[in-house]
Design a protein around this motif. Structure first.
Motif, PDB file in Angstrom:
ATOM      1  N   ASP A 194      -3.447   0.728  -3.712  1.00  0.00           N
ATOM      2  CA  ASP A 194      -2.761  -0.555  -3.832  1.00  0.00           C
ATOM      3  C   ASP A 194      -1.807  -0.520  -5.028  1.00  0.00           C
ATOM      4  O   ASP A 194      -1.654   0.529  -5.678  1.00  0.00           O
ATOM      5  CB  ASP A 194      -3.756  -1.715  -3.903  1.00  0.00           C
ATOM      6  CG  ASP A 194      -4.625  -1.704  -5.151  1.00  0.00           C
ATOM      7  OD1 ASP A 194      -4.329  -0.947  -6.122  1.00  0.00           O
ATOM      8  OD2 ASP A 194      -5.616  -2.461  -5.181  1.00  0.00           O
ATOM      9  N   ASP A 195      -1.193  -1.644  -5.328  1.00  0.00           N
ATOM     10  CA  ASP A 195      -0.201  -1.707  -6.414  1.00  0.00           C
ATOM     11  C   ASP A 195      -0.771  -1.334  -7.772  1.00  0.00           C
ATOM     12  O   ASP A 195      -0.041  -0.866  -8.641  1.00  0.00           O
ATOM     13  CB  ASP A 195       0.413  -3.110  -6.495  1.00  0.00           C
ATOM     14  CG  ASP A 195       1.276  -3.427  -5.291  1.00  0.00           C
ATOM     15  OD1 ASP A 195       1.706  -2.481  -4.590  1.00  0.00           O
ATOM     16  OD2 ASP A 195       1.506  -4.622  -5.025  1.00  0.00           O
ATOM     17  N   MET A 227       0.842  -1.172   0.000  1.00  0.00           N
ATOM     18  CA  MET A 227       0.000   0.000   0.000  1.00  0.00           C
ATOM     19  C   MET A 227       0.888   1.236   0.000  1.00  0.00           C
ATOM     20  O   MET A 227       1.874   1.310   0.725  1.00  0.00           O
ATOM     21  CB  MET A 227      -0.884  -0.030   1.251  1.00  0.00           C
ATOM     22  CG  MET A 227      -1.703   1.179   1.455  1.00  0.00           C
ATOM     23  SD  MET A 227      -2.743   1.172   2.949  1.00  0.00           S
ATOM     24  CE  MET A 227      -2.609  -0.436   3.619  1.00  0.00           C
ATOM     25  N   LEU A 228       0.512   2.214  -0.805  1.00  0.00           N
ATOM     26  CA  LEU A 228       1.220   3.484  -0.906  1.00  0.00           C
ATOM     27  C   LEU A 228       0.273   4.585  -0.452  1.00  0.00           C
ATOM     28  O   LEU A 228      -0.900   4.593  -0.845  1.00  0.00           O
ATOM     29  CB  LEU A 228       1.662   3.725  -2.353  1.00  0.00           C
ATOM     30  CG  LEU A 228       2.178   5.122  -2.684  1.00  0.00           C
ATOM     31  CD1 LEU A 228       3.551   5.338  -2.043  1.00  0.00           C
ATOM     32  CD2 LEU A 228       2.241   5.322  -4.185  1.00  0.00           C
ATOM     33  N   ILE A 229       0.755   5.494   0.373  1.00  0.00           N
ATOM     34  CA  ILE A 229      -0.025   6.673   0.750  1.00  0.00           C
ATOM     35  C   ILE A 229       0.625   7.863   0.070  1.00  0.00           C
ATOM     36  O   ILE A 229       1.823   8.085   0.211  1.00  0.00           O
ATOM     37  CB  ILE A 229      -0.076   6.856   2.281  1.00  0.00           C
ATOM     38  CG1 ILE A 229      -0.776   5.647   2.910  1.00  0.00           C
ATOM     39  CG2 ILE A 229      -0.797   8.165   2.637  1.00  0.00           C
ATOM     40  CD1 ILE A 229      -0.818   5.648   4.419  1.00  0.00           C
ATOM     41  N   ARG A 230      -0.192   8.586  -0.691  1.00  0.00           N
ATOM     42  CA  ARG A 230       0.322   9.722  -1.460  1.00  0.00           C
ATOM     43  C   ARG A 230      -0.675  10.873  -1.417  1.00  0.00           C
ATOM     44  O   ARG A 230      -1.832  10.703  -1.030  1.00  0.00           O
ATOM     45  CB  ARG A 230       0.612   9.304  -2.897  1.00  0.00           C
ATOM     46  CG  ARG A 230      -0.628   8.862  -3.649  1.00  0.00           C
ATOM     47  CD  ARG A 230      -0.399   8.838  -5.154  1.00  0.00           C
ATOM     48  NE  ARG A 230      -1.512   8.269  -5.879  1.00  0.00           N
ATOM     49  CZ  ARG A 230      -2.660   8.882  -6.149  1.00  0.00           C
ATOM     50  NH1 ARG A 230      -2.892  10.107  -5.725  1.00  0.00           N
ATOM     51  NH2 ARG A 230      -3.612   8.264  -6.842  1.00  0.00           N
ATOM     52  N   ALA A 234      -4.711   6.282   0.134  1.00  0.00           N
ATOM     53  CA  ALA A 234      -3.982   5.022   0.205  1.00  0.00           C
ATOM     54  C   ALA A 234      -4.372   4.235  -1.038  1.00  0.00           C
ATOM     55  O   ALA A 234      -5.566   4.069  -1.319  1.00  0.00           O
ATOM     56  CB  ALA A 234      -4.355   4.250   1.469  1.00  0.00           C
ATOM     57  N   GLY A 264      -3.010   0.984  -8.179  1.00  0.00           N
ATOM     58  CA  GLY A 264      -3.446   2.381  -8.137  1.00  0.00           C
ATOM     59  C   GLY A 264      -4.874   2.573  -7.653  1.00  0.00           C
ATOM     60  O   GLY A 264      -5.375   3.694  -7.625  1.00  0.00           O
ATOM     61  N   TYR A 271       0.004   7.547   9.449  1.00  0.00           N
ATOM     62  CA  TYR A 271       0.559   8.541   8.525  1.00  0.00           C
ATOM     63  C   TYR A 271       0.236   9.954   9.000  1.00  0.00           C
ATOM     64  O   TYR A 271       1.103  10.833   8.995  1.00  0.00           O
ATOM     65  CB  TYR A 271      -0.012   8.301   7.123  1.00  0.00           C
ATOM     66  CG  TYR A 271       0.554   9.219   6.080  1.00  0.00           C
ATOM     67  CD1 TYR A 271       1.630   8.826   5.298  1.00  0.00           C
ATOM     68  CD2 TYR A 271       0.016  10.483   5.865  1.00  0.00           C
ATOM     69  CE1 TYR A 271       2.156   9.677   4.333  1.00  0.00           C
ATOM     70  CE2 TYR A 271       0.537  11.335   4.907  1.00  0.00           C
ATOM     71  CZ  TYR A 271       1.608  10.926   4.143  1.00  0.00           C
ATOM     72  OH  TYR A 271       2.138  11.764   3.196  1.00  0.00           O
TER      73      TYR A 271
END
Length: 162
Positions: free
Chosen positions: A56-57, A1-4, A54, A59, A101
């Motif tokens: 996932d891989d 998971m990416l938070i951007r 947040a 997007g 975060y």
């Protein structure tokens, strides 16, 4: 998971679960009939506040958080945040990741504490999550929230010293 950082282009992915959560009227003090433009204006904050997603891989947006100063003037050293997780992604750690975060963001920005003004006491998963990250209930407004199923329930004020 990416938070951007969230962008305007993320809003179409946020809106369906935002609308579902707000319309359910069980966890947010927002008007249940917010339209898409109002919701976007309330959720997508500008600097110095911040809104993130947040993903996932692939997007796919799993959840979102907004973080901001809780008070102005001499109280501007207190941060706040709000979270929404796509109900289809519940129980996958998205809320915990977003909450952690925002706490890190508040520390990095030099805030002295975080305060949540209105955590519905029947939102036991959120209360438990916040407590696990060190937040304490410092007060409860009795019958401060009209829950559609449970009637009048308390609104917790939760605090974390940073």
């Amino acid at each position: 998971m990416l938070i951007r950082e969230a962008t305007e282009e993320d809003w179409p992915a946020i809106w369906p679960f935002f609308r579902t959560i707000v319309a359910a009227a069980e966890t947010f003090t927002y008007p249940a009939d917010l339209d898409q433009d109002q919701g976007r204006d309330w959720w997508l904050l500008t600097h110095p506040s911040r809104t993130v997603v947040a993903v996932d891989d692939s997007g796919t947006v799993l959840g979102t958080a907004k973080m901001n100063r809780n008070h102005q003037g001499n109280g501007s050293h207190i941060a706040s945040a709000s979270y929404m997780v796509d109900p289809a992604r519940s129980g996958q750690g998205v809320g915990r990741a977003l909450c952690a975060y925002t706490v890190d963001w508040a520390r990095e920005q030099g805030y002295r504490a975080m305060q949540f003004n209105a955590v519905v006491e029947t939102n036991v998963h959120a209360v438990k999550l916040y407590a696990s990250l060190g937040f304490e209930v410092i007060g409860t407004l009795p019958e401060g929230f009209r829950h559609p199923k449970d009637g009048y329930v308390g609104l917790h004020i939760m605090h974390l010293r940073l």
